[in-house]
Design a protein around this motif. Structure first.
Motif, PDB file in Angstrom:
ATOM      1  N   TYR A 149       0.844  -1.202   0.000  1.00 55.89           N
ATOM      2  CA  TYR A 149       0.000   0.000   0.000  1.00 55.89           C
ATOM      3  C   TYR A 149       0.877   1.249   0.000  1.00 55.89           C
ATOM      4  O   TYR A 149       0.608   2.209  -0.736  1.00 55.89           O
ATOM      5  CB  TYR A 149      -0.933   0.011   1.214  1.00 55.89           C
ATOM      6  CG  TYR A 149      -1.935   1.148   1.171  1.00 55.89           C
ATOM      7  CD1 TYR A 149      -3.202   0.964   0.606  1.00 55.89           C
ATOM      8  CD2 TYR A 149      -1.613   2.409   1.665  1.00 55.89           C
ATOM      9  CE1 TYR A 149      -4.108   2.004   0.542  1.00 55.89           C
ATOM     10  CE2 TYR A 149      -2.516   3.461   1.595  1.00 55.89           C
ATOM     11  CZ  TYR A 149      -3.757   3.251   1.036  1.00 55.89           C
ATOM     12  OH  TYR A 149      -4.655   4.298   0.966  1.00 55.89           O
ATOM     13  N   GLY A 150       1.931   1.257   0.830  1.00 58.15           N
ATOM     14  CA  GLY A 150       2.814   2.417   0.866  1.00 58.15           C
ATOM     15  C   GLY A 150       3.453   2.697  -0.481  1.00 58.15           C
ATOM     16  O   GLY A 150       3.593   3.857  -0.900  1.00 58.15           O
ATOM     17  N   LEU A 151       3.849   1.637  -1.183  1.00 52.79           N
ATOM     18  CA  LEU A 151       4.424   1.781  -2.521  1.00 52.79           C
ATOM     19  C   LEU A 151       3.426   2.382  -3.489  1.00 52.79           C
ATOM     20  O   LEU A 151       3.735   3.338  -4.216  1.00 52.79           O
ATOM     21  CB  LEU A 151       4.888   0.415  -3.028  1.00 52.79           C
ATOM     22  CG  LEU A 151       5.236   0.317  -4.524  1.00 52.79           C
ATOM     23  CD1 LEU A 151       6.389   1.239  -4.872  1.00 52.79           C
ATOM     24  CD2 LEU A 151       5.551  -1.136  -4.894  1.00 52.79           C
ATOM     25  N   MET A 152       2.216   1.847  -3.515  1.00 55.02           N
ATOM     26  CA  MET A 152       1.227   2.319  -4.475  1.00 55.02           C
ATOM     27  C   MET A 152       0.767   3.739  -4.159  1.00 55.02           C
ATOM     28  O   MET A 152       0.448   4.519  -5.064  1.00 55.02           O
ATOM     29  CB  MET A 152       0.037   1.355  -4.522  1.00 55.02           C
ATOM     30  CG  MET A 152       0.391  -0.090  -4.900  1.00 55.02           C
ATOM     31  SD  MET A 152       1.488  -0.265  -6.344  1.00 55.02           S
ATOM     32  CE  MET A 152       0.461   0.435  -7.636  1.00 55.02           C
ATOM     33  N   HIS A 153       0.722   4.078  -2.877  1.00 58.46           N
ATOM     34  CA  HIS A 153       0.364   5.445  -2.486  1.00 58.46           C
ATOM     35  C   HIS A 153       1.426   6.422  -2.992  1.00 58.46           C
ATOM     36  O   HIS A 153       1.096   7.499  -3.507  1.00 58.46           O
ATOM     37  CB  HIS A 153       0.229   5.532  -0.962  1.00 58.46           C
ATOM     38  CG  HIS A 153      -0.277   6.858  -0.489  1.00 58.46           C
ATOM     39  ND1 HIS A 153      -1.593   7.266  -0.675  1.00 58.46           N
ATOM     40  CD2 HIS A 153       0.342   7.883   0.171  1.00 58.46           C
ATOM     41  CE1 HIS A 153      -1.756   8.465  -0.152  1.00 58.46           C
ATOM     42  NE2 HIS A 153      -0.594   8.866   0.361  1.00 58.46           N
ATOM     43  N   TYR A 154       2.693   6.047  -2.870  1.00 54.28           N
ATOM     44  CA  TYR A 154       3.785   6.883  -3.376  1.00 54.28           C
ATOM     45  C   TYR A 154       3.701   6.990  -4.906  1.00 54.28           C
ATOM     46  O   TYR A 154       3.799   8.086  -5.468  1.00 54.28           O
ATOM     47  CB  TYR A 154       5.124   6.284  -2.951  1.00 54.28           C
ATOM     48  CG  TYR A 154       6.327   7.108  -3.335  1.00 54.28           C
ATOM     49  CD1 TYR A 154       6.920   7.971  -2.426  1.00 54.28           C
ATOM     50  CD2 TYR A 154       6.894   7.002  -4.615  1.00 54.28           C
ATOM     51  CE1 TYR A 154       8.042   8.727  -2.776  1.00 54.28           C
ATOM     52  CE2 TYR A 154       8.003   7.746  -4.972  1.00 54.28           C
ATOM     53  CZ  TYR A 154       8.577   8.608  -4.048  1.00 54.28           C
ATOM     54  OH  TYR A 154       9.676   9.356  -4.400  1.00 54.28           O
ATOM     55  N   ALA A 155       3.524   5.859  -5.563  1.00 58.12           N
ATOM     56  CA  ALA A 155       3.474   5.854  -7.029  1.00 58.12           C
ATOM     57  C   ALA A 155       2.312   6.673  -7.564  1.00 58.12           C
ATOM     58  O   ALA A 155       2.396   7.251  -8.652  1.00 58.12           O
ATOM     59  CB  ALA A 155       3.377   4.413  -7.539  1.00 58.12           C
ATOM     60  N   ASP A 156       1.231   6.744  -6.794  1.00 57.74           N
ATOM     61  CA  ASP A 156       0.049   7.496  -7.216  1.00 57.74           C
ATOM     62  C   ASP A 156       0.344   8.985  -7.370  1.00 57.74           C
ATOM     63  O   ASP A 156      -0.321   9.670  -8.146  1.00 57.74           O
ATOM     64  CB  ASP A 156      -1.080   7.290  -6.196  1.00 57.74           C
ATOM     65  CG  ASP A 156      -2.398   7.870  -6.654  1.00 57.74           C
ATOM     66  OD1 ASP A 156      -2.833   7.541  -7.781  1.00 57.74           O
ATOM     67  OD2 ASP A 156      -3.005   8.658  -5.901  1.00 57.74           O
ATOM     68  N   THR A 157       1.341   9.468  -6.648  1.00 55.42           N
ATOM     69  CA  THR A 157       1.670  10.899  -6.692  1.00 55.42           C
ATOM     70  C   THR A 157       3.036  11.163  -7.335  1.00 55.42           C
ATOM     71  O   THR A 157       3.506  12.298  -7.329  1.00 55.42           O
ATOM     72  CB  THR A 157       1.664  11.491  -5.267  1.00 55.42           C
ATOM     73  OG1 THR A 157       2.564  10.738  -4.437  1.00 55.42           O
ATOM     74  CG2 THR A 157       0.264  11.425  -4.661  1.00 55.42           C
ATOM     75  N   HIS A 158       3.670  10.136  -7.880  1.00 57.82           N
ATOM     76  CA  HIS A 158       4.970  10.287  -8.534  1.00 57.82           C
ATOM     77  C   HIS A 158       4.908   9.622  -9.907  1.00 57.82           C
ATOM     78  O   HIS A 158       5.156   8.420 -10.034  1.00 57.82           O
ATOM     79  CB  HIS A 158       6.082   9.674  -7.686  1.00 57.82           C
ATOM     80  CG  HIS A 158       6.321  10.401  -6.403  1.00 57.82           C
ATOM     81  ND1 HIS A 158       5.464  10.287  -5.325  1.00 57.82           N
ATOM     82  CD2 HIS A 158       7.310  11.261  -6.026  1.00 57.82           C
ATOM     83  CE1 HIS A 158       5.917  11.044  -4.335  1.00 57.82           C
ATOM     84  NE2 HIS A 158       7.015  11.640  -4.742  1.00 57.82           N
ATOM     85  N   PRO A 159       4.557  10.378 -10.937  1.00 54.54           N
ATOM     86  CA  PRO A 159       4.333   9.801 -12.276  1.00 54.54           C
ATOM     87  C   PRO A 159       5.562   9.166 -12.906  1.00 54.54           C
ATOM     88  O   PRO A 159       5.445   8.467 -13.905  1.00 54.54           O
ATOM     89  CB  PRO A 159       3.844  11.007 -13.094  1.00 54.54           C
ATOM     90  CG  PRO A 159       4.343  12.209 -12.353  1.00 54.54           C
ATOM     91  CD  PRO A 159       4.323  11.832 -10.907  1.00 54.54           C
ATOM     92  N   GLY A 160       6.750   9.384 -12.351  1.00 55.23           N
ATOM     93  CA  GLY A 160       7.944   8.754 -12.907  1.00 55.23           C
ATOM     94  C   GLY A 160       7.955   7.252 -12.752  1.00 55.23           C
ATOM     95  O   GLY A 160       8.662   6.546 -13.473  1.00 55.23           O
ATOM     96  N   ILE A 161       7.161   6.741 -11.807  1.00 51.26           N
ATOM     97  CA  ILE A 161       7.058   5.290 -11.616  1.00 51.26           C
ATOM     98  C   ILE A 161       5.966   4.770 -12.550  1.00 51.26           C
ATOM     99  O   ILE A 161       4.779   5.020 -12.348  1.00 51.26           O
ATOM    100  CB  ILE A 161       6.725   4.951 -10.152  1.00 51.26           C
ATOM    101  CG1 ILE A 161       7.848   5.433  -9.235  1.00 51.26           C
ATOM    102  CG2 ILE A 161       6.521   3.437  -9.993  1.00 51.26           C
ATOM    103  CD1 ILE A 161       7.583   5.198  -7.764  1.00 51.26           C
ATOM    104  N   LYS A 162       6.380   4.046 -13.576  1.00 50.44           N
ATOM    105  CA  LYS A 162       5.421   3.565 -14.569  1.00 50.44           C
ATOM    106  C   LYS A 162       4.626   2.365 -14.077  1.00 50.44           C
ATOM    107  O   LYS A 162       3.438   2.232 -14.368  1.00 50.44           O
ATOM    108  CB  LYS A 162       6.143   3.207 -15.872  1.00 50.44           C
ATOM    109  CG  LYS A 162       6.706   4.401 -16.614  1.00 50.44           C
ATOM    110  CD  LYS A 162       7.314   3.982 -17.948  1.00 50.44           C
ATOM    111  CE  LYS A 162       7.825   5.170 -18.723  1.00 50.44           C
ATOM    112  NZ  LYS A 162       8.426   4.755 -20.032  1.00 50.44           N
ATOM    113  N   ARG A 163       5.306   1.469 -13.348  1.00 53.31           N
ATOM    114  CA  ARG A 163       4.638   0.260 -12.875  1.00 53.31           C
ATOM    115  C   ARG A 163       5.163  -0.128 -11.506  1.00 53.31           C
ATOM    116  O   ARG A 163       6.364  -0.013 -11.237  1.00 53.31           O
ATOM    117  CB  ARG A 163       4.836  -0.904 -13.847  1.00 53.31           C
ATOM    118  CG  ARG A 163       3.914  -0.809 -15.057  1.00 53.31           C
ATOM    119  CD  ARG A 163       4.079  -1.982 -15.979  1.00 53.31           C
ATOM    120  NE  ARG A 163       2.976  -2.031 -16.914  1.00 53.31           N
ATOM    121  CZ  ARG A 163       2.947  -2.781 -18.000  1.00 53.31           C
ATOM    122  NH1 ARG A 163       3.967  -3.556 -18.284  1.00 53.31           N
ATOM    123  NH2 ARG A 163       1.906  -2.776 -18.793  1.00 53.31           N
TER     124      ARG A 163
END
Length: 216
Positions: A149-163
């Motif tokens: 969950y912590g990873l996906m929450h971060y990725a949700d606000t950081h578009p540089g992470i594609k997957r």
């Protein structure tokens, strides 16, 4: 060259090894498809601390792809997780002695996040090579779901992470012999599985339609 970040966990619950770290560490600085370099890290099996460590790694490496890996003793295959939920509910204390019950991971955060990995394409690719794999509908409510969950929450606000996503793996044979009746998977098979998993993530732009649900 772009970066892939792979993380595993430290041993927990009286285990002396954690298969997630044993397989992940084999990929340090390896090249995938000649276009991506893999960076690896071992996370503490602790609520809170693990997310802090992950966020520091994400800031340091600025990865394009992130996959966190954890042990799921008793499961017979690679479980490609579909969804992370916003709750910590620990059956046992973590390595730091914390045992949160019914606590939100992120206050006022979404109830859940879905993996952005091509989860069904991964399952198909692994099965085609004779490696047991399935889509999992729950990552539990322990530290694995916490970091997912912590990873996906971060990725949700950081578009540089594609997957980004999470994978559970079985015991290693050396562990399973201390847990009669439990399934296991060799380190060599796990290494082959993750190489294929990473290649699939890079090659598969969209996931495939494959029946992978459960009735109950």
């Amino acid at each position: 060259m772009s970066t892939i970040l792979l993380t595993g966990f430290a041993p927990f619950n009286q285990e002396t090894i954690n298969p997630s770290w044993e397989v992940v560490r084999r990929f340090d600085d390896q090249k995938i498809q000649a276009s991506h370099t893999v960076k690896v890290a071992e996370l503490a099996c602790e609520f809170g601390t693990s997310i802090t460590q992950l966020q520091q790694l994400l800031e340091l490496h600025q990865p394009e792809f992130v996959i966190c890996v954890g042990q799921a003793g008793g499961r017979p295959d690679l479980s490609i997780e579909r969804v992370a939920i916003n709750v910590d509910d620990a059956r046992i204390p973590d390595n730091g002695g914390a045992q949160p019950i019914d606590q939100a991971i992120v206050e006022d955060g979404p109830a859940a996040y879905f993996s952005s990995l091509p989860i069904k394409a991964i399952v198909q690719a692994l099965r085609t090579q004779g490696i047991p794999a399935s889509v999992s509908q729950t990552a539990g409510t322990y530290v694995c779901n916490h970091i997912f969950y912590g990873l996906m929450h971060y990725a949700d606000t950081h578009p540089g992470i594609k997957r980004a996503g999470f994978v559970h793996i079985p015991y290693l044979p050396d562990q399973a012999c201390h847990h009669p009746g439990s399934a296991s998977m060799s380190l060599e098979t796990l290494e082959s599985a993750f190489r294929l998993l990473l290649e699939t993530c890079l090659l598969q732009n969209q996931d495939i339609r494959l029946s992978a649900g459960t009735i109950c």
